[in-house]
Design a protein around this motif. Structure first.
Motif, PDB file in Angstrom:
ATOM      1  N   CYS A  11     -22.138 -14.867 -11.750  1.00 36.53           N
ATOM      2  CA  CYS A  11     -22.690 -14.248 -10.570  1.00 36.53           C
ATOM      3  C   CYS A  11     -21.778 -13.094 -10.238  1.00 36.53           C
ATOM      4  O   CYS A  11     -20.710 -12.955 -10.818  1.00 36.53           O
ATOM      5  CB  CYS A  11     -22.862 -15.220  -9.406  1.00 36.53           C
ATOM      6  SG  CYS A  11     -21.371 -15.933  -8.810  1.00 36.53           S
ATOM      7  N   GLU A 166     -22.517 -19.449  -4.429  1.00 39.63           N
ATOM      8  CA  GLU A 166     -22.201 -18.111  -3.898  1.00 39.63           C
ATOM      9  C   GLU A 166     -21.321 -18.257  -2.658  1.00 39.63           C
ATOM     10  O   GLU A 166     -20.366 -17.504  -2.470  1.00 39.63           O
ATOM     11  CB  GLU A 166     -23.476 -17.347  -3.549  1.00 39.63           C
ATOM     12  CG  GLU A 166     -24.343 -16.985  -4.741  1.00 39.63           C
ATOM     13  CD  GLU A 166     -23.566 -16.330  -5.864  1.00 39.63           C
ATOM     14  OE1 GLU A 166     -22.835 -15.356  -5.594  1.00 39.63           O
ATOM     15  OE2 GLU A 166     -23.683 -16.788  -7.014  1.00 39.63           O
ATOM     16  N   HIS A 169     -17.443 -18.488  -3.116  1.00 37.09           N
ATOM     17  CA  HIS A 169     -16.637 -17.264  -3.175  1.00 37.09           C
ATOM     18  C   HIS A 169     -16.231 -16.830  -1.765  1.00 37.09           C
ATOM     19  O   HIS A 169     -15.103 -16.408  -1.530  1.00 37.09           O
ATOM     20  CB  HIS A 169     -17.424 -16.127  -3.838  1.00 37.09           C
ATOM     21  CG  HIS A 169     -17.654 -16.326  -5.308  1.00 37.09           C
ATOM     22  ND1 HIS A 169     -16.625 -16.401  -6.214  1.00 37.09           N
ATOM     23  CD2 HIS A 169     -18.787 -16.458  -6.022  1.00 37.09           C
ATOM     24  CE1 HIS A 169     -17.127 -16.570  -7.437  1.00 37.09           C
ATOM     25  NE2 HIS A 169     -18.437 -16.611  -7.354  1.00 37.09           N
ATOM     26  N   HIS A 186     -16.166 -13.963 -13.078  1.00 41.63           N
ATOM     27  CA  HIS A 186     -16.464 -14.976 -14.103  1.00 41.63           C
ATOM     28  C   HIS A 186     -16.365 -14.437 -15.526  1.00 41.63           C
ATOM     29  O   HIS A 186     -16.403 -15.205 -16.473  1.00 41.63           O
ATOM     30  CB  HIS A 186     -17.853 -15.565 -13.883  1.00 41.63           C
ATOM     31  CG  HIS A 186     -18.010 -16.212 -12.547  1.00 41.63           C
ATOM     32  ND1 HIS A 186     -17.167 -17.183 -12.098  1.00 41.63           N
ATOM     33  CD2 HIS A 186     -18.909 -16.021 -11.552  1.00 41.63           C
ATOM     34  CE1 HIS A 186     -17.551 -17.561 -10.894  1.00 41.63           C
ATOM     35  NE2 HIS A 186     -18.599 -16.857 -10.537  1.00 41.63           N
ATOM     36  N   HIS A 192     -19.067 -22.270 -11.817  1.00 36.09           N
ATOM     37  CA  HIS A 192     -19.203 -23.097 -10.622  1.00 36.09           C
ATOM     38  C   HIS A 192     -19.563 -24.513 -11.023  1.00 36.09           C
ATOM     39  O   HIS A 192     -20.189 -24.697 -12.049  1.00 36.09           O
ATOM     40  CB  HIS A 192     -20.285 -22.504  -9.722  1.00 36.09           C
ATOM     41  CG  HIS A 192     -19.930 -21.165  -9.161  1.00 36.09           C
ATOM     42  ND1 HIS A 192     -19.083 -21.027  -8.079  1.00 36.09           N
ATOM     43  CD2 HIS A 192     -20.297 -19.921  -9.506  1.00 36.09           C
ATOM     44  CE1 HIS A 192     -18.968 -19.744  -7.806  1.00 36.09           C
ATOM     45  NE2 HIS A 192     -19.672 -19.039  -8.665  1.00 36.09           N
TER      46      HIS A 192
HETATM   47 ZN    ZN Z   1     -19.693 -17.001  -8.864  1.00 34.50          ZN
END
Ligand code: ZN
Length: 196
Positions: A11, A166, A169, A186, A192
């Motif tokens: 992400c 999300e 983070h 990443h 995750h």
């Molecule tokens: Zn991420």
């Protein structure tokens, strides 16, 4: 679990804001403009989940989408409290954008609504699709806490997971900057969930 972890292993985190000192509604407007530019979508709907998360969306969000968002944050806040984190653990701290999915299936034909985003730090990596990558979600701001996810019509458990991932983070950014720095990108490995 493995498949899920793989699907969500990428992400993107984009810094749009670090310090915000203008009026709240002006912040929302600036944020909205930025997200519309990133996604090429128009977010006509502005709603709130039953727990108070602000949601902007391209289409009218289904009740299942809204509940999955609340569930994802509940999941995140529970784990964060176990780590003695305390900042940004209110539903109302979060603004979530539900964008149009730029694809609904991944390369293995699994249902995987994702958004296409500029490759940035993933350029040249295995994720790079030629200048862009497909991401399950994307953090766009830390103050206010905001990220983009893609619209789902099924597999709402995936929505909850993307929301909680999300959100990881953002929670780390505010509560454990060192771990945040280590895990934000990443392309250097790691996915995750970050917090167990
Ligand atoms: Zn991420």
């Amino acid at each position: 679990m493995n498949r899920l972890k793989l699907l969500l292993s990428i992400c993107a985190v984009v810094f749009l804001f670090s310090q915000i000192s203008v009026a709240q509604n002006q912040v929302e407007r600036v944020l909205l403009n930025k997200v519309e530019r990133i996604t090429n979508d128009e977010f006509r709907f502005d709603t709130e989940t039953s727990k108070g998360v602000r949601v902007y969306s391209v289409k009218k969000p289904s009740s299942k989408m809204l509940k999955a968002i609340d569930d994802g944050l509940t999941q995140l806040f529970t784990i964060a409290r176990k780590h003695k984190y305390s900042k940004r653990l209110n539903y109302s701290d979060y603004t979530i954008f539900i964008a149009k999915a730029d694809r609904t299936k991944d390369s293995t034909k699994q249902y995987s609504p994702d958004i296409a985003v500029s490759a940035a730090q993933y350029a040249g990596s295995i994720y790079d699709q030629g200048g862009y990558i497909y991401a399950a979600g994307m953090v766009v701001a830390f103050n206010p806490c905001a990220f983009i996810i893609a619209e789902h019509t099924k597999d709402f458990q995936r929505v909850s997971n993307v929301v909680s991932y999300e959100g990881e983070h953002i929670v780390l950014y505010h509560n454990d900057r060192q771990l945040y720095n280590k895990t934000a990108d990443h392309s250097k490995g790691g996915g995750h969930p970050i917090l167990q």
